[in-house]
Design a protein around this motif. Structure first.
Motif, PDB file in Angstrom:
ATOM      1  N   LEU A   7      21.013  31.226   1.949  1.00  0.00           N
ATOM      2  CA  LEU A   7      20.399  31.207   0.617  1.00  0.00           C
ATOM      3  C   LEU A   7      18.931  30.815   0.685  1.00  0.00           C
ATOM      4  CD1 LEU A   7      23.189  29.495  -1.547  1.00  0.00           C
ATOM      5  CD2 LEU A   7      22.636  31.927  -1.403  1.00  0.00           C
ATOM      6  N   THR A   8      18.581  29.955   1.645  1.00  0.00           N
ATOM      7  CA  THR A   8      17.190  29.490   1.746  1.00  0.00           C
ATOM      8  C   THR A   8      16.218  30.614   2.093  1.00  0.00           C
ATOM      9  OG1 THR A   8      17.644  28.842   4.040  1.00  0.00           O
ATOM     10  CG2 THR A   8      17.803  27.123   2.340  1.00  0.00           C
ATOM     11  N   ARG A   9      16.730  31.758   2.561  1.00  0.00           N
ATOM     12  CA  ARG A   9      15.849  32.877   2.926  1.00  0.00           C
ATOM     13  C   ARG A   9      15.557  33.800   1.751  1.00  0.00           C
ATOM     14  NH1 ARG A   9      17.881  35.966   8.116  1.00  0.00           N
ATOM     15  NH2 ARG A   9      16.229  37.328   7.308  1.00  0.00           N
ATOM     16  N   ALA A  40      24.468  25.055  -5.376  1.00  0.00           N
ATOM     17  CA  ALA A  40      25.002  25.348  -4.048  1.00  0.00           C
ATOM     18  C   ALA A  40      24.253  24.517  -3.021  1.00  0.00           C
ATOM     19  CB  ALA A  40      24.848  26.833  -3.730  1.00  0.00           C
ATOM     20  N   PRO A  41      24.950  24.013  -1.988  1.00  0.00           N
ATOM     21  CA  PRO A  41      24.262  23.268  -0.925  1.00  0.00           C
ATOM     22  C   PRO A  41      23.324  24.179  -0.132  1.00  0.00           C
ATOM     23  CG  PRO A  41      26.647  23.346  -0.546  1.00  0.00           C
ATOM     24  CD  PRO A  41      26.388  24.086  -1.809  1.00  0.00           C
ATOM     25  N   GLU A  42      22.280  23.613   0.435  1.00  0.00           N
ATOM     26  CA  GLU A  42      21.253  24.421   1.090  1.00  0.00           C
ATOM     27  C   GLU A  42      21.729  25.076   2.387  1.00  0.00           C
ATOM     28  OE1 GLU A  42      17.903  21.950   1.995  1.00  0.00           O
ATOM     29  OE2 GLU A  42      19.153  20.244   2.515  1.00  0.00           O
ATOM     30  N   HIS A  43      22.884  24.649   2.907  1.00  0.00           N
ATOM     31  CA  HIS A  43      23.366  25.274   4.143  1.00  0.00           C
ATOM     32  C   HIS A  43      24.242  26.499   3.876  1.00  0.00           C
ATOM     33  CE1 HIS A  43      26.683  22.470   3.088  1.00  0.00           C
ATOM     34  NE2 HIS A  43      27.457  23.440   3.563  1.00  0.00           N
ATOM     35  N   TRP A  44      24.508  26.827   2.627  1.00  0.00           N
ATOM     36  CA  TRP A  44      25.369  27.962   2.310  1.00  0.00           C
ATOM     37  C   TRP A  44      24.671  29.286   2.584  1.00  0.00           C
ATOM     38  CZ3 TRP A  44      28.582  27.438  -2.859  1.00  0.00           C
ATOM     39  CH2 TRP A  44      29.628  26.541  -2.654  1.00  0.00           C
ATOM     40  N   THR A  45      25.531  30.282   2.828  1.00  0.00           N
ATOM     41  CA  THR A  45      25.056  31.665   2.945  1.00  0.00           C
ATOM     42  C   THR A  45      25.359  32.408   1.638  1.00  0.00           C
ATOM     43  OG1 THR A  45      27.171  32.480   3.804  1.00  0.00           O
ATOM     44  CG2 THR A  45      25.543  31.660   5.418  1.00  0.00           C
ATOM     45  N   VAL A  46      24.897  33.644   1.560  1.00  0.00           N
ATOM     46  CA  VAL A  46      25.191  34.482   0.398  1.00  0.00           C
ATOM     47  C   VAL A  46      26.691  34.624   0.207  1.00  0.00           C
ATOM     48  CG1 VAL A  46      25.035  36.843  -0.510  1.00  0.00           C
ATOM     49  CG2 VAL A  46      23.005  35.735   0.466  1.00  0.00           C
ATOM     50  N   GLY A  47      27.416  34.816   1.302  1.00  0.00           N
ATOM     51  CA  GLY A  47      28.863  34.970   1.214  1.00  0.00           C
ATOM     52  C   GLY A  47      29.543  33.731   0.670  1.00  0.00           C
ATOM     53  N   ASP A  48      29.083  32.560   1.112  1.00  0.00           N
ATOM     54  CA  ASP A  48      29.643  31.317   0.592  1.00  0.00           C
ATOM     55  C   ASP A  48      29.451  31.218  -0.920  1.00  0.00           C
ATOM     56  OD1 ASP A  48      30.372  30.440   3.152  1.00  0.00           O
ATOM     57  OD2 ASP A  48      28.394  29.549   3.498  1.00  0.00           O
ATOM     58  N   ALA A  49      28.246  31.568  -1.385  1.00  0.00           N
ATOM     59  CA  ALA A  49      27.946  31.479  -2.820  1.00  0.00           C
ATOM     60  C   ALA A  49      28.800  32.451  -3.621  1.00  0.00           C
ATOM     61  CB  ALA A  49      26.468  31.754  -3.058  1.00  0.00           C
ATOM     62  N   ILE A  50      28.939  33.683  -3.140  1.00  0.00           N
ATOM     63  CA  ILE A  50      29.742  34.685  -3.863  1.00  0.00           C
ATOM     64  C   ILE A  50      31.199  34.248  -3.933  1.00  0.00           C
ATOM     65  CG2 ILE A  50      30.628  37.043  -3.752  1.00  0.00           C
ATOM     66  CD1 ILE A  50      27.909  37.904  -2.667  1.00  0.00           C
ATOM     67  N   ASP A  51      31.733  33.745  -2.823  1.00  0.00           N
ATOM     68  CA  ASP A  51      33.124  33.273  -2.822  1.00  0.00           C
ATOM     69  C   ASP A  51      33.307  32.117  -3.807  1.00  0.00           C
ATOM     70  OD1 ASP A  51      33.695  35.142  -0.901  1.00  0.00           O
ATOM     71  OD2 ASP A  51      33.526  33.737   0.793  1.00  0.00           O
ATOM     72  N   HIS A  52      32.318  31.227  -3.869  1.00  0.00           N
ATOM     73  CA  HIS A  52      32.382  30.100  -4.806  1.00  0.00           C
ATOM     74  C   HIS A  52      32.405  30.595  -6.249  1.00  0.00           C
ATOM     75  CE1 HIS A  52      31.500  26.270  -6.720  1.00  0.00           C
ATOM     76  NE2 HIS A  52      30.457  26.834  -7.331  1.00  0.00           N
ATOM     77  N   ILE A 111      21.229  30.627  -9.143  1.00  0.00           N
ATOM     78  CA  ILE A 111      21.986  29.581  -8.463  1.00  0.00           C
ATOM     79  C   ILE A 111      20.978  28.571  -7.932  1.00  0.00           C
ATOM     80  CG2 ILE A 111      23.468  29.037  -6.500  1.00  0.00           C
ATOM     81  CD1 ILE A 111      24.700  31.781  -6.765  1.00  0.00           C
ATOM     82  N   PHE A 112      21.132  27.321  -8.311  1.00  0.00           N
ATOM     83  CA  PHE A 112      20.204  26.290  -7.861  1.00  0.00           C
ATOM     84  C   PHE A 112      20.695  25.718  -6.539  1.00  0.00           C
ATOM     85  CE2 PHE A 112      19.982  26.112 -12.575  1.00  0.00           C
ATOM     86  CZ  PHE A 112      18.713  26.663 -12.697  1.00  0.00           C
ATOM     87  N   VAL A 164      18.052  30.915  -6.374  1.00  0.00           N
ATOM     88  CA  VAL A 164      18.276  32.310  -5.998  1.00  0.00           C
ATOM     89  C   VAL A 164      18.717  33.077  -7.230  1.00  0.00           C
ATOM     90  CG1 VAL A 164      19.654  33.864  -4.572  1.00  0.00           C
ATOM     91  CG2 VAL A 164      18.924  31.649  -3.656  1.00  0.00           C
ATOM     92  N   SER A 165      18.071  34.200  -7.495  1.00  0.00           N
ATOM     93  CA  SER A 165      18.472  35.029  -8.631  1.00  0.00           C
ATOM     94  C   SER A 165      19.755  35.780  -8.294  1.00  0.00           C
ATOM     95  CB  SER A 165      17.375  36.029  -8.982  1.00  0.00           C
ATOM     96  OG  SER A 165      17.254  37.011  -7.970  1.00  0.00           O
TER      97      SER A 165
END
Length: 461
Positions: A213-215, A159-171, A186-187, A199-200
Motif C-alpha cells: 500500500l505504501t507504494r 490499514a497497517p502500513e505493512h499490508w499489500t493491496v491483496g490484504d486490503a481487498i480481503d479485509h 483507505i487510511f 490510498v484511493s
C-alpha cells in the motif's frame, strides 16, 4: 422553437426539484387522508425533496404528512431538514420511525442532527442509537462547536502500513458490515495509529495484489487536527482538491475522517451566512415565525436608523445653503446613492476575498490602490454625466461642477471604505460580513453629503 425551449427548461427544473404537480397531488392526498396515495407520491422522491416539502408547508399540514407518510421517512430526510423545524418534525414522528431513521445515519450526520436540538429531543435521538454509536456521538459533542471534531465521522477504513493491496481487498470483503456507507480512501497507519498516507479506491483496484500500500499513496495527503475550525477544514478541501481527509487527535492518532460532502456543506453554509449578514437579516429561514424574523432584523434596522441620523446631522449643518439653492435637495440623494452602491460593490468583493483567503496582508495595498483607481475612473465618468445633467437641469454651470467633484470624491472614498473597513474589522476579530455594511453606508452618506453641500456652500454662495 421557443415552445421547445420552454418545455425543455420546465422539464429540467422538474428533474431537480419538487415540481408543482407533485406538490399539488401530495396536498390533495393529505386532504383526502389517503396514506397509500401519499406513499406512492413520496416513494420516488429524493430525501432532499421530501425535506423541501416539509419546509414549504405550514405546521398543521406538516403534521398530517408525517402522520400519513411516516413509513416513507428515513434518516436522510432528517439530515436534509432546515434546523428551524427539526424539533417539530421529531416531535411529530412515531418513536419507532425516529429510531429506525437515526440508526441508518452515519455518526457525523447524527451529530449534525442533535447538536441544534433542545435537550428533550436530543435525548430522544440518542436513546434510539446503539450503545457504541451513542458513545461515539456523545464524544463528538464534547468537541467545540464548528470544529473538525463535530464535522467528522467516526467510521473509517484503516490499514497497517505493512499490508499489500491483496490484504486490503480481503479485509474490505470480509468486513462489509463494519464499513462506512460511503468512503473514498483507505487510511494507512503506523503501529501507533498515526496516519502515514492514504490510498484511493481507484488505485487499490487497479494495482496488483502483491503491491504494498505504501507504494500507491496519494500525493496530496493532509491530516486535520480535531480542534481545527470547520471553516479551515472546508478551505483545505477547496484549496487542495481533497475528497476525504483523516482527522487526528492531539497525539496525531487517527480518530475519524471528513468527506467532501460535509466540507462543501460548510462552504455552502458560509456563503449563505455571508450573504444574509451583508443584508443584515442574520441566519433567517423561510420557516421562521414572525417574531423570530422580527427579532433578527430589528437590531440592524436600528443600526441603519443611527447611520441615517448621522447623515441627517451633516445635512442640518448646511440648512442655509439648501434654503438658497433648493436644487441641492434634489441632487443630494444621487451623490449618496452612487457612493452607497460603489461601496457595496467593493465591500462584497472584499468580504468574499477575505473568506476565501485571497485578500491577505501581502496583497491588501495593491487591492486598495485598485479600488481607489476604479472609484476614480467611475467617478470621473459619472461626474461628467451628472455635471452636464445638473447644469442643463437647473441652469448654473457651477452647480454642475459641484456635483461632478462631489461624485468623484464620494466614489473614491466608497471604494476605499469598501476594502479598508472589512479588512480592519477582520484584523480586529470581528466578522466583516456582519458589521461592514453599516460602517460603509455611514462613510459614503456622510462623505457624500459633506462633500456636495460643503462645495456648494463654498462655490455657490
Amino acid at each position: 422553437m421557443a415552445d421547445d425551449i420552454v418545455t425543455e427548461t420546465e422539464h429540467d427544473e422538474a428533474a431537480y426539484a419538487l415540481d408543482a404537480g407533485t406538490f399539488a397531488a401530495i396536498r390533495m392526498a393529505v386532504a383526502a387522508g389517503d396514506g397509500d396515495r401519499l406513499g406512492e407520491l413520496l416513494e420516488p422522491l429524493h430525501a432532499a425533496d421530501i425535506a423541501d416539502l416539509l419546509e414549504q408547508v405550514d405546521s398543521s399540514h406538516r403534521r398530517e404528512i408525517l402522520f400519513l407518510g411516516a413509513r416513507f421517512f428515513d434518516g436522510e430526510v432528517l439530515s436534509e431538514l432546515d434546523e428551524s423545524i427539526r424539533d417539530e418534525v421529531i416531535e411529530f414522528l412515531p418513536r419507532d420511525v425516529l429510531a429506525d431513521a437515526v440508526r441508518a445515519l452515519e455518526s457525523d450526520d447524527v451529530v449534525d442532527l442533535v447538536e441544534d436540538l433542545d435537550e428533550t429531543h436530543q435525548t430522544a435521538v440518542l436513546d434510539a442509537l446503539e450503545d457504541t454509536d451513542r458513545v461515539a456521538v456523545e464524544q463528538a459533542l464534547t468537541y467545540p462547536e464548528f470544529s473538525a471534531g463535530r464535522l467528522m465521522q467516526r467510521e473509517v477504513v484503516a490499514a497497517p502500513e505493512h499490508w499489500t493491496v491483496g490484504d486490503a481487498i480481503d479485509h474490505l470483503r470480509s468486513n462489509k458490515k463494519a464499513l462506512p456507507e460511503e468512503f473514498y480512501h483507505i487510511f494507512v497507519v503506523d503501529p501507533r495509529m498515526k496516519p502515514v498516507g492514504y490510498v484511493s479506491l481507484g488505485k487499490l483496484l487497479s494495482a496488483k495484489r502483491s503491491v504494498p500500500l505504501t507504494r500507491i499513496f496519494e500525493a496530496n495527503f493532509l491530516t486535520i487536527p480535531v480542534l481545527q475550525s470547520e471553516s479551515e477544514v472546508a478551505y483545505a478541501f477547496n484549496q487542495y482538491h481533497l475528497i476525504s481527509a483523516p482527522v487526528v487527535d492531539d497525539d496525531g492518532r487517527l480518530i475519524g475522517m471528513v468527506t467532501i460532502d460535509d466540507a462543501m456543506a460548510v462552504l455552502d453554509e458560509e456563503h449563505e451566512e455571508d450573504i444574509l449578514r451583508l443584508a443584515g437579516v442574520g441566519e433567517s429561514s423561510l420557516s421562521d415565525r414572525v417574531i423570530e424574523t422580527t427579532r433578527q432584523r430589528l437590531p440592524w434596522l436600528a443600526v441603519n436608523l443611527v447611520t441615517a441620523i448621522l447623515a441627517s446631522m451633516v445635512i442640518a449643518q448646511f440648512e442655509d445653503t439648501i434654503a438658497q439653492f433648493v436644487a441641492l435637495a434634489v441632487l443630494m440623494p444621487i451623490v449618496a446613492s452612487m457612493g452607497g452602491n460603489a461601496g457595496t460593490q467593493s465591500l462584497t468583493v472584499a468580504v468574499r476575498a477575505l473568506a476565501t483567503k485571497d485578500l491577505t496582508g501581502s496583497n491588501v495595498w495593491r487591492v486598495v490602490r485598485r479600488e481607489a483607481m476604479v472609484g476614480l475612473v467611475n467617478g470621473v465618468i459619472f461626474a461628467v454625466v451628472m455635471g452636464i445633467v445638473g447644469a442643463l437641469w437647473f441652469g448654473p454651470v457651477m452647480l454642475g461642477v459641484v456635483i461632478a467633484v462631489a461624485m468623484v470624491v464620494n466614489l473614491v472614498i466608497a471604494g476605499l471604505a469598501g476594502i479598508l473597513i472589512p479588512v480592519a474589522l477582520e484584523r480586529a476579530g470581528v466578522d466583516p460580513a456582519l458589521a461592514s455594511g453599516a460602517f460603509v453606508t455611514t462613510v459614503t452618506d456622510v462623505v457624500g453629503f459633506f462633500a456636495f453641500l460643503g462645495l456648494a456652500g463654498a462655490v455657490l454662495l
